[in-house]
Design an enzyme around this catalytic site. Sequence first.
Site, PDB file in Angstrom:
ATOM      1  N   HIS A 100      72.048  14.468  38.713  1.00 58.59           N
ATOM      2  CA  HIS A 100      73.477  14.171  38.219  1.00 58.59           C
ATOM      3  C   HIS A 100      74.567  15.064  37.596  1.00 58.59           C
ATOM      4  O   HIS A 100      74.130  15.840  36.982  1.00 58.59           O
ATOM      5  CB  HIS A 100      73.418  12.631  37.637  1.00 58.59           C
ATOM      6  CG  HIS A 100      72.379  12.808  36.324  1.00 58.59           C
ATOM      7  ND1 HIS A 100      71.302  12.772  36.715  1.00 58.59           N
ATOM      8  CD2 HIS A 100      73.033  13.057  35.121  1.00 58.59           C
ATOM      9  CE1 HIS A 100      70.682  12.897  35.193  1.00 58.59           C
ATOM     10  NE2 HIS A 100      71.796  12.926  34.421  1.00 58.59           N
ATOM     11  N   HIS A 102      77.588  15.150  35.038  1.00 57.43           N
ATOM     12  CA  HIS A 102      78.491  14.380  34.122  1.00 57.43           C
ATOM     13  C   HIS A 102      79.996  14.748  34.387  1.00 57.43           C
ATOM     14  O   HIS A 102      80.243  16.299  34.091  1.00 57.43           O
ATOM     15  CB  HIS A 102      78.130  14.723  32.766  1.00 57.43           C
ATOM     16  CG  HIS A 102      76.736  14.240  32.261  1.00 57.43           C
ATOM     17  ND1 HIS A 102      76.575  12.868  31.724  1.00 57.43           N
ATOM     18  CD2 HIS A 102      75.497  14.491  32.670  1.00 57.43           C
ATOM     19  CE1 HIS A 102      75.231  12.848  31.491  1.00 57.43           C
ATOM     20  NE2 HIS A 102      74.501  13.702  31.947  1.00 57.43           N
TER      21      HIS A 102
END
Length: 142
Positions: A100, A102
């Site tokens: 992922h 951010h």
Amino acid sequence: MEDCIFCKIVRNEIPNTVVYEDDVVKAFLDITQVTPGHTLVIPKKHVADIFEYDADLAAAVFSRMPKIARAIQTSNPAIKGMNICNNNGAVAYQSVFHSHFHLIPRYTAKDTFAMQFGDNSADYTSDQLQAIADRIHAQLED
Ligand code: 5GP
Ligand code: ZN
């Protein structure tokens, strides 16, 4: 992946606050909201970390980043900048092992977000830097 929390978010098996979704990525608000608008962009395909991407998946995911970043930026005139962070491995602070990114909008220098780069430049000669670069370069194909 059955037990992966972010795969469950992709499948909407747990609640999530989606900001963007297409066939390749899902972007949703991080539950901690380090700053308001803190968003996670994930590939829908389960890859644990950057080391598991192939070039096509990387290109597809990164191609979505500018428009998601711009949408966050323009959603709030108080946003003055953005940090984009991608942690790989527990030692690098990764806590969810579905890759992922951010997107952390920045408002002021006093935001509850910190990143500190140590400066070890005095510890290296140019020969030592070259030896490190050569070792990395030797691992790259093409
Ligand atoms: P990491 O530490 O792996 O780079 O970041 C994982 C992030 O996932 C953390 O910032 C954490 O707040 C977020 N997170 C963990 N579980 C959930 C969840 O169930 N929902 C959402 N929206 N974010 C989560
Ligand atoms: Zn997953």
